[in-house]
Design an enzyme around this catalytic site. Structure first.
Site, PDB file in Angstrom:
ATOM      1  N   CYS A   1       0.718  -1.063   0.083  1.00  0.00           N
ATOM      2  CA  CYS A   1      -0.075   0.063   0.057  1.00  0.00           C
ATOM      3  C   CYS A   1       0.768   1.127  -0.111  1.00  0.00           C
ATOM      4  O   CYS A   1       0.392   2.412  -0.470  1.00  0.00           O
ATOM      5  CB  CYS A   1      -1.049  -0.212   1.049  1.00  0.00           C
ATOM      6  SG  CYS A   1      -0.178  -0.603   2.853  1.00  0.00           S
TER       7      CYS A   1
ATOM      8  N   HIS B   1      -2.277   6.845   3.232  1.00  0.00           N
ATOM      9  CA  HIS B   1      -0.481   6.925   3.637  1.00  0.00           C
ATOM     10  C   HIS B   1      -0.137   8.219   2.814  1.00  0.00           C
ATOM     11  O   HIS B   1      -0.286   8.206   1.650  1.00  0.00           O
ATOM     12  CB  HIS B   1      -0.032   5.758   2.795  1.00  0.00           C
ATOM     13  CG  HIS B   1      -0.304   4.306   3.735  1.00  0.00           C
ATOM     14  ND1 HIS B   1      -1.029   4.186   4.653  1.00  0.00           N
ATOM     15  CD2 HIS B   1       0.145   3.054   3.428  1.00  0.00           C
ATOM     16  CE1 HIS B   1      -0.922   2.913   5.198  1.00  0.00           C
ATOM     17  NE2 HIS B   1      -0.426   2.164   4.241  1.00  0.00           N
TER      18      HIS B   1
HETATM   19  N1  LIG Z   1      -4.661  -3.058   5.159  1.00  0.00           N
HETATM   20  C1  LIG Z   1      -4.287  -2.550   4.126  1.00  0.00           C
HETATM   21  O1  LIG Z   1      -3.928  -0.987   3.816  1.00  0.00           O
HETATM   22  C2  LIG Z   1      -3.305  -3.337   3.176  1.00  0.00           C
HETATM   23  C3  LIG Z   1      -2.845  -2.834   2.065  1.00  0.00           C
HETATM   24  C4  LIG Z   1      -2.471  -3.505   1.066  1.00  0.00           C
HETATM   25  C5  LIG Z   1      -2.181  -4.978   1.137  1.00  0.00           C
HETATM   26  N2  LIG Z   1      -2.550  -5.540   2.556  1.00  0.00           N
HETATM   27  C6  LIG Z   1      -2.255  -6.931   2.594  1.00  0.00           C
HETATM   28  O2  LIG Z   1      -3.516  -7.602   2.665  1.00  0.00           O
HETATM   29  C7  LIG Z   1      -3.635  -8.589   3.586  1.00  0.00           C
HETATM   30  C8  LIG Z   1      -4.596  -8.453   4.356  1.00  0.00           C
HETATM   31  O3  LIG Z   1      -4.602  -7.441   5.097  1.00  0.00           O
HETATM   32  P1  LIG Z   1      -5.733  -7.004   6.156  1.00  0.00           P
HETATM   33  O4  LIG Z   1      -5.199  -5.720   6.583  1.00  0.00           O
HETATM   34  O5  LIG Z   1      -7.219  -7.062   5.636  1.00  0.00           O
HETATM   35  O6  LIG Z   1      -5.580  -8.043   7.312  1.00  0.00           O
HETATM   36  P2  LIG Z   1      -6.560  -8.382   8.758  1.00  0.00           P
HETATM   37  O7  LIG Z   1      -7.723  -7.230   8.662  1.00  0.00           O
HETATM   38  O8  LIG Z   1      -5.815  -8.985   9.641  1.00  0.00           O
HETATM   39  O9  LIG Z   1      -7.293  -9.849   8.014  1.00  0.00           O
HETATM   40  C9  LIG Z   1      -6.872 -11.018   7.839  1.00  0.00           C
HETATM   41  C10 LIG Z   1      -7.668 -11.872   6.991  1.00  0.00           C
HETATM   42  O10 LIG Z   1      -7.010 -13.184   6.904  1.00  0.00           O
HETATM   43  C11 LIG Z   1      -8.055 -14.097   7.537  1.00  0.00           C
HETATM   44  N3  LIG Z   1      -7.079 -15.327   7.959  1.00  0.00           N
HETATM   45  C12 LIG Z   1      -6.213 -15.206   8.902  1.00  0.00           C
HETATM   46  N4  LIG Z   1      -5.739 -16.197   9.027  1.00  0.00           N
HETATM   47  C13 LIG Z   1      -6.582 -17.182   8.454  1.00  0.00           C
HETATM   48  C14 LIG Z   1      -6.213 -18.675   7.985  1.00  0.00           C
HETATM   49  N5  LIG Z   1      -5.405 -19.387   8.457  1.00  0.00           N
HETATM   50  N6  LIG Z   1      -7.089 -19.173   7.126  1.00  0.00           N
HETATM   51  C15 LIG Z   1      -8.014 -18.364   6.233  1.00  0.00           C
HETATM   52  N7  LIG Z   1      -7.911 -17.105   6.469  1.00  0.00           N
HETATM   53  C16 LIG Z   1      -7.212 -16.412   7.554  1.00  0.00           C
HETATM   54  C17 LIG Z   1      -8.736 -13.499   8.512  1.00  0.00           C
HETATM   55  O11 LIG Z   1      -9.890 -14.093   8.819  1.00  0.00           O
HETATM   56  P3  LIG Z   1     -10.711 -14.178  10.374  1.00  0.00           P
HETATM   57  O12 LIG Z   1     -11.388 -12.874  10.632  1.00  0.00           O
HETATM   58  O13 LIG Z   1     -11.272 -15.652  10.351  1.00  0.00           O
HETATM   59  O14 LIG Z   1      -9.341 -14.170  11.485  1.00  0.00           O
HETATM   60  C18 LIG Z   1      -9.119 -12.270   8.044  1.00  0.00           C
HETATM   61  O15 LIG Z   1     -10.155 -12.300   6.881  1.00  0.00           O
HETATM   62  C19 LIG Z   1      -2.322  -8.362   4.072  1.00  0.00           C
HETATM   63  O16 LIG Z   1      -1.356  -9.558   3.661  1.00  0.00           O
HETATM   64  C20 LIG Z   1      -1.762  -7.443   4.056  1.00  0.00           C
HETATM   65  O17 LIG Z   1      -0.320  -7.201   4.311  1.00  0.00           O
HETATM   66  C21 LIG Z   1      -3.174  -4.844   3.466  1.00  0.00           C
END
Ligand SMILES: NC(=O)c1ccc[n+]([C@@H]2O[C@H](COP(=O)([O-])OP(=O)(O)OC[C@H]3O[C@@H](n4cnc5c(N)ncnc54)[C@H](OP(=O)(O)O)[C@@H]3O)[C@@H](O)[C@H]2O)c1
Length: 353
Positions: free
Chosen positions: A149, A242
């Site tokens: 991001c 950001h």
């Molecule tokens: N946030 C940002 O601005 C952003 C920007 C660019 C890229 N990213 C990337 O996008 C990805 C997700 O980020 P996020 O911010 O959305 O994270 P998050 O809010 O922590 O969400 C993580 C997701 O993964 C699921 N999960 C965790 N463990 C799992 C497993 N063992 N099997 C299947 N599902 C699982 C969680 O499900 P539960 O709810 O059931 O735990 C939740 O749906 C990451 O790789 C991050 O680096 C994020």
């Protein structure tokens, strides 16, 4: 549903998963047909499983959908993925092996040689790397990624300048929103009234991804852009958006008007072919002397534009400026959606996938 492509969301309950659901509501080409998350959520109705944090309601149809196991059985052929990179490393290849198009936000495969890392306005041609993936010829499955991001806003601002004038060096210091750390992310006691000058692996990702994104595709592989880049990344108490302070050195002397024209006039294939999620203006220059600001500017271009301001000479390199981009829209779900739209337009989401 009849005329739309059914899509699934892996990691549907998280911060990025929620943005996917919001952006896919009313999407003209895609419709959410399957949701998956961890064992914690599996079997629950989506509204029970997700701690919904967006300021629009959960779409009624989605709220009632059951969250599935994160396994390819019964999943649609097109998957948007928003998993932590550790689990993505294991699960994304499983879906590609089973013949799914995995369009992902995670960093797990971004730097792999045969995996495209794409911003459609900048390097849509890198999608051709998909044809090198062994799953593609076997069963149509593949992995395509969008950048970190913080890389996305930076690269959108650099791309028009690199193309016209050539970049020799970049220095960037970021101020990154808390939503970038997912939910619950950084503890409130750590971030309130504070700045945390460390985000694990972020500086390395920002440096490496920027050079891959601005690199050139030659004989089936990407040659990274040759300029030097140094990044410093900070987490700040901002909800979304950001902000980055950038200094650049260019190959040749240019006037500030040339730089402004390069930004404001920047249009690319997504704008020309009218992809639904493409902003009309990918890079917007705001001449206000105190802009861009996350609270005021983060949603410009429906959260899909990079907002640039404060262009001025730099005492160390040539020019310095500020860039802002929405980390969960342009920096995550919106980026993957635009990649999916380009993939569909270019024929990667038809036939077997
Ligand atoms: N946030 C940002 O601005 C952003 C920007 C660019 C890229 N990213 C990337 O996008 C990805 C997700 O980020 P996020 O911010 O959305 O994270 P998050 O809010 O922590 O969400 C993580 C997701 O993964 C699921 N999960 C965790 N463990 C799992 C497993 N063992 N099997 C299947 N599902 C699982 C969680 O499900 P539960 O709810 O059931 O735990 C939740 O749906 C990451 O790789 C991050 O680096 C994020």
């Amino acid at each position: 549903m009849a005329n739309k492509i059914p899509v699934g969301i892996l990691g549907a309950t998280g911060m990025v998963g929620q943005r996917f659901i919001q952006l896919l509501e009313q999407h003209p080409w895609f419709e959410v047909a399957w949701l998956a998350a961890s064992e914690r959520s599996s079997g629950l109705a989506y509204a029970e499983a997700a701690r919904w944090k967006l300021n629009t309601a959960i779409p009624e149809r989605v709220a009632k959908m059951r969250v599935s196991d994160a396994s390819p059985n019964g999943a649609p052929k097109v998957i948007f993925a928003a998993l932590d990179s550790g689990i993505a490393k294991e699960l994304e290849p499983r879906f590609a092996e089973a013949g799914h198009a995995v369009i992902t936000n995670s960093s797990a495969f971004r730097m792999h040689e045969d995996v495209p890392l794409v911003i459609p306005e900048v390097n849509g041609d890198h999608l051709k790397l998909i044809d090198r993936q062994s799953t593609r010829s076997r069963n149509g499955g593949f992995i395509a990624t969008n950048p970190n991001c913080s890389a996305i806003g930076l690269v959108m601002a650099l791309a028009p300048l690199h193309r016209r004038f050539g970049i020799e060096a970049v220095f960037v210091a970021t101020m990154q929103a808390v939503s970038g750390a997912g939910y619950p992310g950084v503890a409130s006691l750590d971030i309130l009234g504070n700045v945390i000058p460390f985000i694990s692996n972020e500086e390395e990702k920002l440096e490496a991804e920027t050079r891959k994104l601005l690199g050139e595709l030659h004989n089936g592989s990407v040659k990274a852009a040759p300029f030097k880049i140094s990044a410093q990344c900070n987490r700040v108490a901002v909800e979304d958006g950001h902000t980055e302070s950038v200094s650049i050195k260019l190959k040749n002397p240019v006037n500030p008007e040339d730089i402004l024209n390069a930004w404001n006039g920047f249009r690319a294939r997504p704008q020309e072919i009218g992809l639904p999620t493409a902003p009309d203006q990918p890079v917007i220059y705001d001449a206000g002397n105190d802009r861009p600001q996350p609270r005021l500017d983060v949603n410009r271009g429906r959260g899909m534009s990079a907002i640039v301001g404060r262009l001025r000479p730099c005492g160390l390199l040539d020019w310095k400026f500020t860039v802002l981009s929405h980390n969960t829209i342009r920096g995550a779900a919106g980026a993957a959606l635009l990649n999916a739209e380009l993939l569909k337009h270019d024929g990667y989401l038809c036939e077997r996938v």
